[in-house]
Design a protein around this motif. Structure first.
Motif, PDB file in Angstrom:
ATOM      1  N   MET A 101       8.164  56.090 -18.645  1.00 42.61           N
ATOM      2  CA  MET A 101       6.820  56.264 -19.199  1.00 42.61           C
ATOM      3  C   MET A 101       6.463  55.134 -20.157  1.00 42.61           C
ATOM      4  O   MET A 101       5.309  54.734 -20.260  1.00 42.61           O
ATOM      5  CB  MET A 101       6.711  57.616 -19.901  1.00 42.61           C
ATOM      6  CG  MET A 101       6.819  58.807 -18.962  1.00 42.61           C
ATOM      7  SD  MET A 101       6.689  60.392 -19.836  1.00 42.61           S
ATOM      8  CE  MET A 101       5.021  60.289 -20.478  1.00 42.61           C
ATOM      9  N   ASP A 102       7.468  54.636 -20.884  1.00 41.86           N
ATOM     10  CA  ASP A 102       7.239  53.506 -21.780  1.00 41.86           C
ATOM     11  C   ASP A 102       8.539  52.720 -21.911  1.00 41.86           C
ATOM     12  O   ASP A 102       9.582  53.118 -21.390  1.00 41.86           O
ATOM     13  CB  ASP A 102       6.718  53.966 -23.147  1.00 41.86           C
ATOM     14  CG  ASP A 102       7.574  55.065 -23.754  1.00 41.86           C
ATOM     15  OD1 ASP A 102       8.808  54.883 -23.832  1.00 41.86           O
ATOM     16  OD2 ASP A 102       7.018  56.110 -24.141  1.00 41.86           O
ATOM     17  N   ASP A 103       8.465  51.603 -22.608  1.00 45.73           N
ATOM     18  CA  ASP A 103       9.608  50.692 -22.708  1.00 45.73           C
ATOM     19  C   ASP A 103      10.540  51.115 -23.846  1.00 45.73           C
ATOM     20  O   ASP A 103      10.669  50.424 -24.864  1.00 45.73           O
ATOM     21  CB  ASP A 103       9.095  49.267 -22.920  1.00 45.73           C
ATOM     22  CG  ASP A 103      10.186  48.218 -22.759  1.00 45.73           C
ATOM     23  OD1 ASP A 103      11.348  48.598 -22.527  1.00 45.73           O
ATOM     24  OD2 ASP A 103       9.872  47.020 -22.872  1.00 45.73           O
ATOM     25  N   THR A 104      11.179  52.276 -23.661  1.00 42.97           N
ATOM     26  CA  THR A 104      12.131  52.779 -24.650  1.00 42.97           C
ATOM     27  C   THR A 104      13.372  53.305 -23.936  1.00 42.97           C
ATOM     28  O   THR A 104      13.323  53.663 -22.755  1.00 42.97           O
ATOM     29  CB  THR A 104      11.528  53.927 -25.484  1.00 42.97           C
ATOM     30  OG1 THR A 104      11.178  55.014 -24.610  1.00 42.97           O
ATOM     31  CG2 THR A 104      10.287  53.462 -26.234  1.00 42.97           C
ATOM     32  N   LEU A 153       3.710  56.071  -9.005  1.00 44.54           N
ATOM     33  CA  LEU A 153       3.813  55.323 -10.255  1.00 44.54           C
ATOM     34  C   LEU A 153       2.909  55.874 -11.354  1.00 44.54           C
ATOM     35  O   LEU A 153       2.882  55.329 -12.457  1.00 44.54           O
ATOM     36  CB  LEU A 153       3.470  53.853 -10.001  1.00 44.54           C
ATOM     37  CG  LEU A 153       4.588  53.055  -9.321  1.00 44.54           C
ATOM     38  CD1 LEU A 153       4.029  51.866  -8.564  1.00 44.54           C
ATOM     39  CD2 LEU A 153       5.596  52.595 -10.355  1.00 44.54           C
ATOM     40  N   GLU A 154       2.193  56.931 -11.066  1.00 46.01           N
ATOM     41  CA  GLU A 154       1.303  57.509 -12.069  1.00 46.01           C
ATOM     42  C   GLU A 154       2.097  57.930 -13.305  1.00 46.01           C
ATOM     43  O   GLU A 154       3.060  58.690 -13.219  1.00 46.01           O
ATOM     44  CB  GLU A 154       0.562  58.713 -11.498  1.00 46.01           C
ATOM     45  CG  GLU A 154      -0.455  59.307 -12.464  1.00 46.01           C
ATOM     46  CD  GLU A 154      -1.244  60.445 -11.852  1.00 46.01           C
ATOM     47  OE1 GLU A 154      -2.075  61.028 -12.564  1.00 46.01           O
ATOM     48  OE2 GLU A 154      -1.029  60.750 -10.660  1.00 46.01           O
ATOM     49  N   GLY A 155       1.716  57.419 -14.452  1.00 44.35           N
ATOM     50  CA  GLY A 155       2.388  57.753 -15.703  1.00 44.35           C
ATOM     51  C   GLY A 155       3.632  56.936 -15.981  1.00 44.35           C
ATOM     52  O   GLY A 155       4.222  57.054 -17.056  1.00 44.35           O
ATOM     53  N   LEU A 156       4.040  56.096 -15.033  1.00 48.77           N
ATOM     54  CA  LEU A 156       5.221  55.247 -15.222  1.00 48.77           C
ATOM     55  C   LEU A 156       4.735  53.845 -15.587  1.00 48.77           C
ATOM     56  O   LEU A 156       4.301  53.084 -14.732  1.00 48.77           O
ATOM     57  CB  LEU A 156       6.073  55.224 -13.948  1.00 48.77           C
ATOM     58  CG  LEU A 156       6.611  56.588 -13.508  1.00 48.77           C
ATOM     59  CD1 LEU A 156       7.331  56.476 -12.167  1.00 48.77           C
ATOM     60  CD2 LEU A 156       7.547  57.171 -14.570  1.00 48.77           C
ATOM     61  N   ASN A 157       4.808  53.524 -16.852  1.00 46.88           N
ATOM     62  CA  ASN A 157       4.169  52.312 -17.363  1.00 46.88           C
ATOM     63  C   ASN A 157       5.135  51.191 -17.716  1.00 46.88           C
ATOM     64  O   ASN A 157       4.707  50.143 -18.210  1.00 46.88           O
ATOM     65  CB  ASN A 157       3.344  52.667 -18.605  1.00 46.88           C
ATOM     66  CG  ASN A 157       2.311  53.744 -18.318  1.00 46.88           C
ATOM     67  OD1 ASN A 157       1.567  53.646 -17.355  1.00 46.88           O
ATOM     68  ND2 ASN A 157       2.284  54.783 -19.145  1.00 46.88           N
ATOM     69  N   ALA A 158       6.428  51.409 -17.489  1.00 42.53           N
ATOM     70  CA  ALA A 158       7.408  50.387 -17.861  1.00 42.53           C
ATOM     71  C   ALA A 158       8.533  50.344 -16.835  1.00 42.53           C
ATOM     72  O   ALA A 158       8.767  51.306 -16.101  1.00 42.53           O
ATOM     73  CB  ALA A 158       7.973  50.672 -19.252  1.00 42.53           C
ATOM     74  N   ILE A 159       9.228  49.214 -16.800  1.00 42.30           N
ATOM     75  CA  ILE A 159      10.341  49.038 -15.865  1.00 42.30           C
ATOM     76  C   ILE A 159      11.485  48.333 -16.577  1.00 42.30           C
ATOM     77  O   ILE A 159      11.267  47.526 -17.490  1.00 42.30           O
ATOM     78  CB  ILE A 159       9.894  48.239 -14.618  1.00 42.30           C
ATOM     79  CG1 ILE A 159      11.006  48.226 -13.561  1.00 42.30           C
ATOM     80  CG2 ILE A 159       9.451  46.823 -14.989  1.00 42.30           C
ATOM     81  CD1 ILE A 159      10.542  47.717 -12.207  1.00 42.30           C
ATOM     82  N   PHE A 205      19.063  45.672 -19.473  1.00 42.61           N
ATOM     83  CA  PHE A 205      19.383  44.248 -19.400  1.00 42.61           C
ATOM     84  C   PHE A 205      18.115  43.388 -19.453  1.00 42.61           C
ATOM     85  O   PHE A 205      18.184  42.170 -19.550  1.00 42.61           O
ATOM     86  CB  PHE A 205      20.141  43.938 -18.109  1.00 42.61           C
ATOM     87  CG  PHE A 205      21.513  44.550 -18.035  1.00 42.61           C
ATOM     88  CD1 PHE A 205      22.136  45.063 -19.165  1.00 42.61           C
ATOM     89  CD2 PHE A 205      22.187  44.618 -16.827  1.00 42.61           C
ATOM     90  CE1 PHE A 205      23.411  45.624 -19.101  1.00 42.61           C
ATOM     91  CE2 PHE A 205      23.457  45.173 -16.752  1.00 42.61           C
ATOM     92  CZ  PHE A 205      24.071  45.680 -17.887  1.00 42.61           C
ATOM     93  N   GLY A 206      16.963  44.044 -19.351  1.00 43.14           N
ATOM     94  CA  GLY A 206      15.673  43.360 -19.386  1.00 43.14           C
ATOM     95  C   GLY A 206      14.598  44.349 -18.991  1.00 43.14           C
ATOM     96  O   GLY A 206      14.806  45.166 -18.098  1.00 43.14           O
ATOM     97  N   SER A 207      13.458  44.314 -19.659  1.00 40.72           N
ATOM     98  CA  SER A 207      12.431  45.320 -19.388  1.00 40.72           C
ATOM     99  C   SER A 207      11.049  44.779 -19.716  1.00 40.72           C
ATOM    100  O   SER A 207      10.899  43.674 -20.241  1.00 40.72           O
ATOM    101  CB  SER A 207      12.704  46.586 -20.211  1.00 40.72           C
ATOM    102  OG  SER A 207      12.637  46.286 -21.604  1.00 40.72           O
ATOM    103  N   GLY A 208      10.029  45.592 -19.421  1.00 39.31           N
ATOM    104  CA  GLY A 208       8.659  45.213 -19.737  1.00 39.31           C
ATOM    105  C   GLY A 208       7.705  46.351 -19.455  1.00 39.31           C
ATOM    106  O   GLY A 208       8.026  47.273 -18.702  1.00 39.31           O
ATOM    107  N   SER A 209       6.529  46.299 -20.070  1.00 39.46           N
ATOM    108  CA  SER A 209       5.479  47.303 -19.865  1.00 39.46           C
ATOM    109  C   SER A 209       4.373  46.708 -19.000  1.00 39.46           C
ATOM    110  O   SER A 209       3.922  45.586 -19.240  1.00 39.46           O
ATOM    111  CB  SER A 209       4.895  47.749 -21.208  1.00 39.46           C
ATOM    112  OG  SER A 209       5.880  48.372 -22.012  1.00 39.46           O
ATOM    113  N   PHE A 210       3.926  47.471 -18.017  1.00 40.51           N
ATOM    114  CA  PHE A 210       2.887  47.000 -17.112  1.00 40.51           C
ATOM    115  C   PHE A 210       1.539  46.907 -17.823  1.00 40.51           C
ATOM    116  O   PHE A 210       1.197  47.739 -18.659  1.00 40.51           O
ATOM    117  CB  PHE A 210       2.752  47.937 -15.909  1.00 40.51           C
ATOM    118  CG  PHE A 210       3.932  47.917 -14.987  1.00 40.51           C
ATOM    119  CD1 PHE A 210       4.191  46.805 -14.197  1.00 40.51           C
ATOM    120  CD2 PHE A 210       4.790  49.002 -14.905  1.00 40.51           C
ATOM    121  CE1 PHE A 210       5.282  46.771 -13.345  1.00 40.51           C
ATOM    122  CE2 PHE A 210       5.881  48.986 -14.056  1.00 40.51           C
ATOM    123  CZ  PHE A 210       6.134  47.867 -13.274  1.00 40.51           C
ATOM    124  N   ALA A 211       0.778  45.887 -17.454  1.00 42.35           N
ATOM    125  CA  ALA A 211      -0.578  45.717 -17.977  1.00 42.35           C
ATOM    126  C   ALA A 211      -1.399  44.988 -16.928  1.00 42.35           C
ATOM    127  O   ALA A 211      -0.850  44.309 -16.054  1.00 42.35           O
ATOM    128  CB  ALA A 211      -0.558  44.924 -19.281  1.00 42.35           C
TER     129      ALA A 211
END
Length: 211
Positions: A77-80, A116-122, A133-139
């Motif tokens: 849901m977020d980058d945490t 992907l609804e509600g999934l805002n980060a990978i 090991f590496g991540s980001g939030s979609f925009a």
């Protein structure tokens, strides 16, 4: 004559259903074209991730040295950390495979029934260590300010949104200057509904000629 009338009615019905379905799909996939640049936290991870549709992503220029234990792409849901612990894996096991950024784009689908609804980060997520090991939030990707429906291109649908006054702060010149543009890293694929509609129109023409 009866067959021709039936064919015309059936073709009209199918075209109507397909058009409505296509519009509904666009309305339920607002994140299409959104991107994120993966941060580099460990094992040389980097790359650009793009949302292709409501259940698939594309990873460009991905780098990773193959290290770690039980490593996957995870969506949250977020980058945490807590979000990725409860997240959804997408794609195969990454551990043991080295990526140097020169390979073809990686395209992965979510498990059946997920979107992907509600999934805002990978994240490139190490399940065993519960570590990223590496991540980001979609925009929304920069460069297409006239992509009002956020589907990755600027087309007639965006003009209709502007015309209805739903594109805050945008001008007609924004749409005109970007019309036909498509977000980078996205491959245009013909909509199946468009092919079927064309087939229905051909049947209509054949029916008309036989009358």
């Amino acid at each position: 004559m009866r067959f021709s009338s039936f064919l015309v009615s059936f073709a009209f019905f199918v075209c109507t259903i397909l058009t409505a379905t296509n519009c509904w799909a666009q309305l339920t996939s607002p994140q299409i074209g959104w991107q994120t640049q993966l941060s580099t936290l460990a094992h040389g991870v980097s790359g650009m991730v793009t949302i292709l549709d409501e259940d698939s992503i594309q990873v460009d220029n991905f780098t990773y040295d193959g290290g770690g234990i039980s490593v996957f792409f995870y969506l949250g849901m977020d980058d945490t950390q807590s979000s990725f612990i409860a997240g959804i894996p997408i794609g195969p096991q990454l551990k043991g495979t080295t990526f140097d950024g020169t390979q073809s784009p990686l395209v992965y689908d979510l498990p059946l029934g997920n979107t992907l609804e509600g999934l805002n980060a990978i994240s490139v997520w190490c399940v065993a260590a519960t570590a990223s090991f590496g991540s980001g939030s979609f925009a929304a990707a920069p460069g297409l300010s006239a992509d009002f429906d956020e589907d990755g291109d600027v087309d007639g649908h965006d003009f209709l949104i502007w015309q209805r006054g739903a594109a805050s702060g945008a001008t007609l010149s924004d749409w005109q200057s970007q019309y036909g543009d498509v977000l980078p890293n996205l491959t245009a694929v013909p909509e199946p509904s468009g092919v079927l509609i064309a087939a229905m129109m051909l049947l209509l023409w054949i029916s008309y000629c036989r009358q």
